[in-house]
Design a protein around this motif. Sequence first.
Motif, PDB file in Angstrom:
ATOM      1  N   SER A 136       0.757  -1.100   0.054  1.00  0.00           N
ATOM      2  CA  SER A 136      -0.071  -0.071  -0.073  1.00  0.00           C
ATOM      3  C   SER A 136       1.046   1.267  -0.040  1.00  0.00           C
ATOM      4  O   SER A 136       0.201   2.345  -0.064  1.00  0.00           O
ATOM      5  CB  SER A 136      -0.803   0.051   1.188  1.00  0.00           C
ATOM      6  N   ASP A 137       1.948   1.289   0.098  1.00  0.00           N
ATOM      7  CA  ASP A 137       2.986   2.347   0.180  1.00  0.00           C
ATOM      8  C   ASP A 137       3.471   2.983  -1.134  1.00  0.00           C
ATOM      9  O   ASP A 137       4.631   3.212  -1.533  1.00  0.00           O
ATOM     10  CB  ASP A 137       4.032   2.115   1.207  1.00  0.00           C
ATOM     11  N   PHE A 138       2.723   2.993  -2.054  1.00  0.00           N
ATOM     12  CA  PHE A 138       2.790   3.836  -3.397  1.00  0.00           C
ATOM     13  C   PHE A 138       2.254   5.227  -3.358  1.00  0.00           C
ATOM     14  O   PHE A 138       1.162   5.175  -2.617  1.00  0.00           O
ATOM     15  CB  PHE A 138       2.453   2.999  -4.510  1.00  0.00           C
ATOM     16  N   THR A 139       2.752   6.119  -4.185  1.00  0.00           N
ATOM     17  CA  THR A 139       2.193   7.550  -3.757  1.00  0.00           C
ATOM     18  C   THR A 139       2.356   8.039  -5.159  1.00  0.00           C
ATOM     19  O   THR A 139       2.984   7.782  -6.309  1.00  0.00           O
ATOM     20  CB  THR A 139       3.190   8.213  -2.812  1.00  0.00           C
ATOM     21  N   VAL A 140       1.386   9.250  -5.259  1.00  0.00           N
ATOM     22  CA  VAL A 140       1.178  10.302  -6.268  1.00  0.00           C
ATOM     23  C   VAL A 140       1.949  11.545  -5.974  1.00  0.00           C
ATOM     24  O   VAL A 140       1.913  11.804  -4.711  1.00  0.00           O
ATOM     25  CB  VAL A 140      -0.277  10.529  -6.629  1.00  0.00           C
ATOM     26  N   ASN A 141       2.970  12.113  -6.489  1.00  0.00           N
ATOM     27  CA  ASN A 141       3.819  13.148  -6.212  1.00  0.00           C
ATOM     28  C   ASN A 141       3.637  14.346  -7.249  1.00  0.00           C
ATOM     29  O   ASN A 141       4.026  14.013  -8.358  1.00  0.00           O
ATOM     30  CB  ASN A 141       5.343  12.768  -6.033  1.00  0.00           C
ATOM     31  N   ILE A 142       3.445  15.398  -6.728  1.00  0.00           N
ATOM     32  CA  ILE A 142       3.312  16.449  -7.624  1.00  0.00           C
ATOM     33  C   ILE A 142       4.301  17.859  -6.684  1.00  0.00           C
ATOM     34  O   ILE A 142       3.742  18.074  -5.286  1.00  0.00           O
ATOM     35  CB  ILE A 142       2.097  17.132  -7.904  1.00  0.00           C
ATOM     36  N   ALA A 143       5.073  18.543  -7.293  1.00  0.00           N
ATOM     37  CA  ALA A 143       5.797  19.360  -6.483  1.00  0.00           C
ATOM     38  C   ALA A 143       5.922  20.591  -7.428  1.00  0.00           C
ATOM     39  O   ALA A 143       6.266  20.530  -8.455  1.00  0.00           O
ATOM     40  CB  ALA A 143       7.126  18.913  -5.816  1.00  0.00           C
ATOM     41  N   LEU A 144       5.938  21.958  -6.607  1.00  0.00           N
ATOM     42  CA  LEU A 144       6.309  23.081  -7.554  1.00  0.00           C
ATOM     43  C   LEU A 144       7.612  23.608  -6.901  1.00  0.00           C
ATOM     44  O   LEU A 144       7.891  23.673  -5.928  1.00  0.00           O
ATOM     45  CB  LEU A 144       5.382  24.057  -7.275  1.00  0.00           C
ATOM     46  N   ILE A 145       8.474  23.839  -8.091  1.00  0.00           N
ATOM     47  CA  ILE A 145       9.985  24.220  -7.812  1.00  0.00           C
ATOM     48  C   ILE A 145      10.038  25.786  -8.045  1.00  0.00           C
ATOM     49  O   ILE A 145       9.657  26.222  -9.157  1.00  0.00           O
ATOM     50  CB  ILE A 145      10.937  23.393  -8.708  1.00  0.00           C
ATOM     51  N   GLN A 146      10.639  26.460  -7.315  1.00  0.00           N
ATOM     52  CA  GLN A 146      11.031  27.702  -7.670  1.00  0.00           C
ATOM     53  C   GLN A 146      12.304  28.254  -7.178  1.00  0.00           C
ATOM     54  O   GLN A 146      12.801  27.868  -6.021  1.00  0.00           O
ATOM     55  CB  GLN A 146      10.099  28.703  -6.865  1.00  0.00           C
ATOM     56  N   ASP A 147      13.108  28.479  -7.897  1.00  0.00           N
ATOM     57  CA  ASP A 147      14.565  28.736  -7.814  1.00  0.00           C
ATOM     58  C   ASP A 147      15.425  27.868  -7.265  1.00  0.00           C
ATOM     59  O   ASP A 147      16.178  27.647  -6.262  1.00  0.00           O
ATOM     60  CB  ASP A 147      14.813  30.108  -6.929  1.00  0.00           C
ATOM     61  N   SER A 148      15.277  26.291  -7.774  1.00  0.00           N
ATOM     62  CA  SER A 148      15.825  25.314  -7.338  1.00  0.00           C
ATOM     63  C   SER A 148      15.367  24.655  -6.010  1.00  0.00           C
ATOM     64  O   SER A 148      15.907  23.891  -5.734  1.00  0.00           O
ATOM     65  CB  SER A 148      17.294  25.257  -7.323  1.00  0.00           C
ATOM     66  N   MET A 149      14.375  25.213  -5.380  1.00  0.00           N
ATOM     67  CA  MET A 149      13.946  24.657  -4.131  1.00  0.00           C
ATOM     68  C   MET A 149      12.244  24.222  -4.476  1.00  0.00           C
ATOM     69  O   MET A 149      11.738  24.972  -4.946  1.00  0.00           O
ATOM     70  CB  MET A 149      14.021  25.687  -3.134  1.00  0.00           C
ATOM     71  N   PRO A 150      11.866  23.342  -3.556  1.00  0.00           N
ATOM     72  CA  PRO A 150      10.471  22.700  -3.709  1.00  0.00           C
ATOM     73  C   PRO A 150       9.655  23.785  -2.776  1.00  0.00           C
ATOM     74  O   PRO A 150       9.978  23.893  -1.540  1.00  0.00           O
ATOM     75  CB  PRO A 150      10.484  21.317  -3.364  1.00  0.00           C
ATOM     76  N   VAL A 151       8.808  24.529  -3.245  1.00  0.00           N
ATOM     77  CA  VAL A 151       8.190  25.560  -2.455  1.00  0.00           C
ATOM     78  C   VAL A 151       6.554  24.941  -2.195  1.00  0.00           C
ATOM     79  O   VAL A 151       6.204  25.673  -1.128  1.00  0.00           O
ATOM     80  CB  VAL A 151       7.906  27.032  -3.079  1.00  0.00           C
ATOM     81  N   ALA A 152       6.211  23.984  -2.687  1.00  0.00           N
ATOM     82  CA  ALA A 152       4.698  23.393  -2.301  1.00  0.00           C
ATOM     83  C   ALA A 152       4.789  22.041  -3.282  1.00  0.00           C
ATOM     84  O   ALA A 152       5.305  21.714  -4.047  1.00  0.00           O
ATOM     85  CB  ALA A 152       3.610  24.352  -3.077  1.00  0.00           C
ATOM     86  N   GLY A 153       3.907  21.181  -2.340  1.00  0.00           N
ATOM     87  CA  GLY A 153       3.834  19.943  -2.972  1.00  0.00           C
ATOM     88  C   GLY A 153       2.622  19.103  -2.333  1.00  0.00           C
ATOM     89  O   GLY A 153       2.195  19.224  -1.293  1.00  0.00           O
ATOM     90  N   ILE A 154       2.415  17.712  -3.021  1.00  0.00           N
ATOM     91  CA  ILE A 154       1.579  16.836  -2.434  1.00  0.00           C
ATOM     92  C   ILE A 154       2.246  15.397  -2.677  1.00  0.00           C
ATOM     93  O   ILE A 154       2.605  15.166  -3.809  1.00  0.00           O
ATOM     94  CB  ILE A 154       0.253  16.890  -2.889  1.00  0.00           C
TER      95      ILE A 154
END
Length: 269
Positions: free
Chosen positions: A98-116
């Motif tokens: 059960s430990d599989f995931t959907v991953n979405i991240a927003l990158i700004q200036d080489s850093m992740p600033v938001a995600g799920i």
Amino acid sequence: MTPLCELLEHIALGAGAAILDVYEAGPNVCYKEDHSPVTEADERAEAIILDRLAAAFPQIPVVAEEAVASGRIPDISSGYFFLVDPLDGTKEFINRRSDFTVNIALIQDSMPVAGIVYAPAQRCAYVADEGRAEKLLLDQSFNVEHRQTIRVRMRGAALTAVASRSHNSSETEAFLVGQRVTDYTSVGSSLKFCLLAEGKADVYPRFGRTMEWDTAAGDAVLKAAGGSVVRLDGSRLLYGKTRQDDDSDFANPHFIAWADMSAMALVQY
């Protein structure tokens, strides 16, 4: 909840529904050139995510795992882009864990600033934006029934580690011995970052190969919860790494994810 988090949740839940349809039916498995497995769930989920991100943010490029594998790499020179792994933990998915995931991240200036990070089979998700991290619990109909702000824990007398189920290594074992870690949990996918973020573990060492889409969303959640992901020399893990002399585009170096940065030790190999 910010508007961006609300949108990421909507997109991830839609992708997760497609993944669970395949999960219940049993996936057909193919293998990419790097011998990693891919299923129709990866492809369906990525199509949903790309379509919905394009509709909401037509000006922001998206770097997605299966698209990159097919040679479709957008221009990210602005430093502002999404990273997408539609199904992280494909081996767990294939083996009906059960430990599989959907991953979405927003990158700004080489850093992740938001995600799920969304684990559809566990009916839970972790979201981050504007320096705030939350854990979401879903009901039987996959509606959010509970939200809880999460925060890393401070280091105690002993460290608890999380490690990859499928990619353990001698370097990982040496790190655990060197840090006197006696308690650790093996778990697949980006959920390792989330266990640190919600205060259930202290450190996640990764000496095996990963790609940016594997780590960005979990990194965003951990960072918003007060932790950090660093290279072995202590510098911050960065994103948008292209034209690398020693590896392919978007490949990560070895790293250590820490809940409490005061526990950090530099490790040289």
